[in-house]
Write a protein that holds these residues in place. Structure first.
Motif, PDB file in Angstrom:
ATOM      1  N   GLU A  86      20.758 -19.840  32.174  1.00 57.27           N
ATOM      2  CA  GLU A  86      21.147 -20.783  31.123  1.00 57.27           C
ATOM      3  C   GLU A  86      20.504 -20.449  29.779  1.00 57.27           C
ATOM      4  O   GLU A  86      21.210 -20.294  28.773  1.00 57.27           O
ATOM      5  N   LEU A 101      28.698 -23.737  29.158  1.00 58.50           N
ATOM      6  CA  LEU A 101      28.264 -23.623  27.768  1.00 58.50           C
ATOM      7  C   LEU A 101      29.497 -23.617  26.876  1.00 58.50           C
ATOM      8  O   LEU A 101      30.470 -22.910  27.164  1.00 58.50           O
ATOM      9  N   ILE A 161      26.693 -23.517  35.427  1.00 56.25           N
ATOM     10  CA  ILE A 161      26.344 -23.724  34.019  1.00 56.25           C
ATOM     11  C   ILE A 161      27.615 -23.712  33.176  1.00 56.25           C
ATOM     12  O   ILE A 161      28.467 -22.818  33.328  1.00 56.25           O
ATOM     13  N   TRP A 206      21.957 -16.911  28.490  1.00 48.88           N
ATOM     14  CA  TRP A 206      23.311 -16.953  27.956  1.00 48.88           C
ATOM     15  C   TRP A 206      23.406 -17.832  26.719  1.00 48.88           C
ATOM     16  O   TRP A 206      24.204 -17.564  25.813  1.00 48.88           O
ATOM     17  N   SER A 207      22.616 -18.891  26.639  1.00 48.15           N
ATOM     18  CA  SER A 207      22.607 -19.719  25.432  1.00 48.15           C
ATOM     19  C   SER A 207      22.183 -18.896  24.225  1.00 48.15           C
ATOM     20  O   SER A 207      22.791 -18.973  23.143  1.00 48.15           O
TER      21      SER A 207
END
Length: 252
Positions: free
Chosen positions: A237, A112, A110, A240-241
């Motif tokens: 995902e 970000l 992932i 953490w977003s």
């Protein structure tokens, strides 16, 4: 209008049909009864219920009684239902999470990226000071019970989160490497009740100046999960977003 009473009245099958009939225009009580194939006294009782909750009006014109929809009242009801139907950020996050669970495998990779409206020094402190980290290091609807992190290779990293129902979730690992003020790489793997990692998670957070703020690049990898841990892999995902959203809110 009492919205709950209105919905309960409309939900009865015969009264639902009456509203559907009146949607095209007013009807006499006799016409409504004929179209329903019902006796007029029974139809009158249904109309009285609908009138009592405020969704129709029965106009008494001499010996005739004409039923019509109270469209203003129905618009009020529609606005309330429309407000319920408006999606929130949490709805979108849950949908993404559910989709990710359905397609999750044993690994994740992932990336970000964010641009935070704060100095690199403030962003670095938010990642490496446990007091600051505890202010944002959790998805929405979770509380940080304990957080431990330090800008030193080999330092222990720990995070314990609590959900609204009281359930707690622990993750732990070690700091792998540090470039002071620019990059920190650490393990933060979810633990079972015996304190063993379900699978390995590595977080690589890098930052650099960008205009009046800081460009943040977070690379998260997971490996070694089994089928039972798919939901946790899938949650990385969206989790953490949401955490980075909270970091932006905190520093912005």
């Amino acid at each position: 209008m009492d919205l709950q009473q209105a919905l309960a009245a409309i939900g009865e099958p015969t009264r639902f049909r009456i509203l559907t009939l009146l949607a095209s225009g007013p009807r006499t009580v006799g016409e409504v009864a004929a179209e329903l194939g019902a006796l007029q006294p029974q139809t009158t009782k249904h109309l009285q219920v609908l009138e009592a909750v405020g969704v129709i009006v029965v106009e008494r014109l001499g010996r005739r009684r004409l039923a019509r929809l109270d469209r203003d009242a129905l618009r009020e009801l529609a606005e309330w239902l429309g407000a319920l139907a408006s999606a929130t950020a949490d709805d979108d996050a849950l949908q993404r999470y559910a989709a990710a669970v359905r397609s999750a495998g044993a690994t994740a990779d992932i990336l970000l990226e964010r641009t935070v409206a704060a100095s690199p020094e403030a962003v670095w402190r938010a990642w490496t000071d446990p007091v600051e980290a505890a202010r944002w290091w959790a998805p929405r609807h979770f509380a940080v019970v304990r957080a431990s992190v330090a800008a030193r290779a080999g330092a222990a990293v720990e995070l314990v989160l609590r959900e609204g129902d009281g359930a707690e979730y622990a993750s732990a690992g070690l700091v792998r490497s540090v470039e002071a003020g620019r990059r920190i790489v650490f393990e933060l793997s979810p633990l079972d009740e015996a304190g063993r990692p379900f699978f390995e998670v590595v977080v690589d957070a890098g930052l650099e100046p960008s205009g009046d703020g800081t460009a943040l690049r977070v690379h998260i990898t997971a490996a070694g999960a089994d089928a039972a841990a798919a939901a946790m892999v899938a949650g990385l995902e969206p989790g953490w977003s949401q955490q980075l959203d909270r970091l932006e809110e905190l520093l912005g």
